[in-house]
Motif scaffolding. Structure first.
Motif, PDB file in Angstrom:
ATOM      1  N   GLY A  85       0.820  -1.201   0.000  1.00  0.00           N
ATOM      2  CA  GLY A  85       0.000   0.000   0.000  1.00  0.00           C
ATOM      3  C   GLY A  85       0.850   1.245   0.000  1.00  0.00           C
ATOM      4  N   PHE A  86       0.281   2.363  -0.439  1.00  0.00           N
ATOM      5  CA  PHE A  86       1.057   3.586  -0.568  1.00  0.00           C
ATOM      6  C   PHE A  86       1.270   4.311   0.752  1.00  0.00           C
ATOM      7  N   ASN A  87       0.764   3.779   1.859  1.00  0.00           N
ATOM      8  CA  ASN A  87       1.147   4.316   3.161  1.00  0.00           C
ATOM      9  C   ASN A  87       2.578   3.927   3.497  1.00  0.00           C
ATOM     10  N   ASN A  88       3.107   2.923   2.792  1.00  0.00           N
ATOM     11  CA  ASN A  88       4.495   2.502   2.934  1.00  0.00           C
ATOM     12  C   ASN A  88       5.203   2.827   1.624  1.00  0.00           C
ATOM     13  N   PRO A  89       6.414   3.395   1.675  1.00  0.00           N
ATOM     14  CA  PRO A  89       7.056   3.901   0.452  1.00  0.00           C
ATOM     15  C   PRO A  89       7.653   2.808  -0.426  1.00  0.00           C
ATOM     16  N   SER A  90       6.788   1.999  -1.052  1.00  0.00           N
ATOM     17  CA  SER A  90       7.242   0.984  -1.981  1.00  0.00           C
ATOM     18  C   SER A  90       6.300   0.943  -3.169  1.00  0.00           C
ATOM     19  N   LEU A  91       6.866   0.870  -4.385  1.00  0.00           N
ATOM     20  CA  LEU A  91       6.068   0.780  -5.594  1.00  0.00           C
ATOM     21  C   LEU A  91       6.031  -0.638  -6.144  1.00  0.00           C
ATOM     22  N   ASN A  92       6.807  -1.530  -5.561  1.00  0.00           N
ATOM     23  CA  ASN A  92       6.871  -2.908  -6.048  1.00  0.00           C
ATOM     24  C   ASN A  92       5.590  -3.673  -5.738  1.00  0.00           C
ATOM     25  N   ASP A  93       5.355  -4.740  -6.508  1.00  0.00           N
ATOM     26  CA  ASP A  93       4.257  -5.689  -6.272  1.00  0.00           C
ATOM     27  C   ASP A  93       2.873  -5.063  -6.424  1.00  0.00           C
ATOM     28  N   TYR A 123       0.189  -8.402 -29.788  1.00  0.00           N
ATOM     29  CA  TYR A 123       0.737  -7.687 -28.646  1.00  0.00           C
ATOM     30  C   TYR A 123       0.806  -8.577 -27.410  1.00  0.00           C
ATOM     31  N   GLU A 124       1.916  -8.446 -26.679  1.00  0.00           N
ATOM     32  CA  GLU A 124       2.134  -9.195 -25.447  1.00  0.00           C
ATOM     33  C   GLU A 124       2.249  -8.230 -24.275  1.00  0.00           C
ATOM     34  N   ILE A 125       1.670  -8.600 -23.140  1.00  0.00           N
ATOM     35  CA  ILE A 125       1.784  -7.780 -21.932  1.00  0.00           C
ATOM     36  C   ILE A 125       3.152  -8.006 -21.299  1.00  0.00           C
ATOM     37  N   VAL A 126       3.878  -6.916 -21.058  1.00  0.00           N
ATOM     38  CA  VAL A 126       5.170  -7.017 -20.388  1.00  0.00           C
ATOM     39  C   VAL A 126       5.204  -6.208 -19.101  1.00  0.00           C
ATOM     40  N   GLY A 127       4.157  -5.406 -18.848  1.00  0.00           N
ATOM     41  CA  GLY A 127       4.129  -4.599 -17.637  1.00  0.00           C
ATOM     42  C   GLY A 127       2.764  -3.979 -17.416  1.00  0.00           C
ATOM     43  N   VAL A 128       2.614  -3.357 -16.253  1.00  0.00           N
ATOM     44  CA  VAL A 128       1.398  -2.636 -15.888  1.00  0.00           C
ATOM     45  C   VAL A 128       1.802  -1.243 -15.437  1.00  0.00           C
ATOM     46  N   ASN A 129       1.234  -0.209 -16.062  1.00  0.00           N
ATOM     47  CA  ASN A 129       1.551   1.177 -15.691  1.00  0.00           C
ATOM     48  C   ASN A 129       0.930   1.515 -14.342  1.00  0.00           C
ATOM     49  N   ALA A 131       7.140   8.362 -16.284  1.00  0.00           N
ATOM     50  CA  ALA A 131       6.165   7.456 -15.668  1.00  0.00           C
ATOM     51  C   ALA A 131       6.767   6.068 -15.609  1.00  0.00           C
ATOM     52  N   GLY A 132       6.096   5.176 -14.906  1.00  0.00           N
ATOM     53  CA  GLY A 132       6.613   3.824 -14.784  1.00  0.00           C
ATOM     54  C   GLY A 132       5.579   2.858 -14.277  1.00  0.00           C
ATOM     55  N   GLY A 133       6.057   1.660 -13.976  1.00  0.00           N
ATOM     56  CA  GLY A 133       5.136   0.638 -13.503  1.00  0.00           C
ATOM     57  C   GLY A 133       5.850  -0.650 -13.162  1.00  0.00           C
ATOM     58  N   VAL A 134       5.082  -1.727 -13.116  1.00  0.00           N
ATOM     59  CA  VAL A 134       5.548  -3.025 -12.661  1.00  0.00           C
ATOM     60  C   VAL A 134       5.721  -3.960 -13.860  1.00  0.00           C
ATOM     61  N   LEU A 135       6.894  -4.558 -13.994  1.00  0.00           N
ATOM     62  CA  LEU A 135       7.114  -5.582 -15.008  1.00  0.00           C
ATOM     63  C   LEU A 135       6.334  -6.841 -14.637  1.00  0.00           C
ATOM     64  N   THR A 136       5.787  -7.530 -15.614  1.00  0.00           N
ATOM     65  CA  THR A 136       4.986  -8.722 -15.304  1.00  0.00           C
ATOM     66  C   THR A 136       5.806 -10.008 -15.219  1.00  0.00           C
ATOM     67  N   THR A 137       6.983 -10.055 -15.869  1.00  0.00           N
ATOM     68  CA  THR A 137       7.755 -11.302 -15.888  1.00  0.00           C
ATOM     69  C   THR A 137       8.002 -11.878 -14.491  1.00  0.00           C
ATOM     70  N   GLN A 187      16.501  -9.086  -9.284  1.00  0.00           N
ATOM     71  CA  GLN A 187      15.695  -9.165 -10.499  1.00  0.00           C
ATOM     72  C   GLN A 187      14.961  -7.853 -10.737  1.00  0.00           C
ATOM     73  N   ALA A 188      14.902  -7.427 -11.976  1.00  0.00           N
ATOM     74  CA  ALA A 188      14.191  -6.193 -12.298  1.00  0.00           C
ATOM     75  C   ALA A 188      12.691  -6.389 -12.107  1.00  0.00           C
ATOM     76  N   GLU A 189      12.063  -5.447 -11.384  1.00  0.00           N
ATOM     77  CA  GLU A 189      10.621  -5.507 -11.152  1.00  0.00           C
ATOM     78  C   GLU A 189       9.887  -4.259 -11.634  1.00  0.00           C
ATOM     79  N   LEU A 190      10.583  -3.134 -11.750  1.00  0.00           N
ATOM     80  CA  LEU A 190       9.946  -1.884 -12.146  1.00  0.00           C
ATOM     81  C   LEU A 190      10.591  -1.336 -13.417  1.00  0.00           C
ATOM     82  N   PHE A 191       9.809  -0.575 -14.174  1.00  0.00           N
ATOM     83  CA  PHE A 191      10.324   0.087 -15.372  1.00  0.00           C
ATOM     84  C   PHE A 191       9.969   1.567 -15.326  1.00  0.00           C
ATOM     85  N   GLU A 192      10.717   2.382 -16.081  1.00  0.00           N
ATOM     86  CA  GLU A 192      10.397   3.798 -16.239  1.00  0.00           C
ATOM     87  C   GLU A 192      10.712   4.240 -17.665  1.00  0.00           C
TER      88      GLU A 192
END
Length: 307
Positions: free
Chosen positions: A111-119, A237-243, A257-263, A191-196
């Motif tokens: 959750g965004f009450n904790n400073p993490s964008l992963n998962d 088209y293939e999904i590789v991430g979620v914005n 901007a960025g988001g979470v990689l799906t791999t 392992q890479a989890e986020l993209f920008e």
């Protein structure tokens, strides 16, 4: 990011290029108007009603009963859990509107009450199956410097002017960009989890890391959280991430901007949905120290631009 709105006023966007540059571009030229024949027909808009407010977001249908989106789209009190009492409708242009039966948030999302964008991923379940004619995407992988496509609904504008237009739940827009940064996970695997990616002005065309062109370069804006990051594969088209997040929310050139990689999450997606997916290793990674420094920068901007 999703944003609290007055009823009937969604504000989600895929931004167009410079209003005065060439090739000529505008929000209307970014509209996906192919209807059911669109290669993006699996991308829909979310209408999320809480006890007191209405929110909008984006999502991707990945099977007859499951839709992929961002976890924070179902967690408006920012505690990492699905909020109680939500009513979630998934609108697929040219197909109809479907009501989610339940939601599952990735167990690592805090959750965004904790400073993490992963998962920041969630799966929505639909007991009434989505249309049989709908073509569901597969999952792929992506690397630094790869060209990617973003799809979203709603309000649009120009890179030199910012947001300019109103929106509806049925206006699906498409834009492109290039991945500039990948960030490793917050649990130490490397392992890479986020993209920008950044939103480059057309005068940078031809430069290293520059714009793809005035009629191609784009960025997801406020309210497009949960929409897909896509690459073209052998069969579509293939999904590789979620914005999922923004570094600034004014919608002009220079923003990122960025988001979470799906791999890294394909095993989890398969365990919940039963979809057979084959995880492919994503070897892109950066030093953890850089991740921590960038994470602090993102969090400050994220709080200023969130709902």
């Amino acid at each position: 990011m999703d944003v609290s709105l007055n009823f009937g006023s969604p504000q989600r966007t895929v931004l167009a290029g410079d209003s005065n540059a060439f090739p000529v571009d505008s929000p209307t030229q970014r509209l996906d108007d192919l209807g059911a024949a669109s290669p993006f027909s699996f991308v829909g808009s979310l209408r999320i009603q809480t006890s007191s407010q209405l929110y909008y977001a984006s999502a991707s249908a990945i099977s007859p009963n499951w839709v992929l989106t961002a976890a924070h789209n179902v967690d408006y009190d920012d505690d990492g859990q699905v909020d109680g009492g939500l009513s979630i409708q998934f609108n697929l242009p040219d197909y109809g509107t479907y009501t989610a039966t339940s939601s599952v948030v990735h167990p690592g999302f805090t959750g965004f009450n904790n400073p993490s964008l992963n998962d920041d991923l969630a799966l929505l379940y639909f007991s009434t199956p989505l249309p049989e004619a709908l073509l569901f995407p597969t999952f792929g992988s992506v690397g630094l410097g790869d060209e990617v496509t973003m799809v979203g609904f709603g309000r649009s504008g120009y890179g030199d002017l910012g947001y300019m237009t109103a929106a509806t739940l049925d206006q699906r827009r498409v834009g492109e960009n290039v991945l500039d940064v990948m960030l490793v996970d917050d649990e130490g695997s490397g392992q890479a989890e986020l993209f920008e990616y950044d939103f480059d002005a057309p005068d940078t065309v031809g430069l290293i890391g520059g714009s793809l062109g005035n009629d191609r370069e784009s960025m997801i804006g406020v309210g497009d959280s949960g929409g897909p990051l896509l690459v073209m594969g052998e069969n579509g088209y293939e999904i590789v991430g979620v914005n999922t997040y923004l570094l600034s929310a004014d919608g002009t050139f220079g923003n990122s901007a960025g988001g979470v990689l799906t791999t890294p999450y394909l095993d989890w997606i398969s365990s919940i949905t039963g979809i057979a997916v084959i995880p492919e290793p994503n070897t892109a990674a950066i030093p953890l120290l850089v991740l921590l420094c960038l994470g602090l920068r993102r969090w400050k901007h994220l709080k200023s631009s969130s709902r």
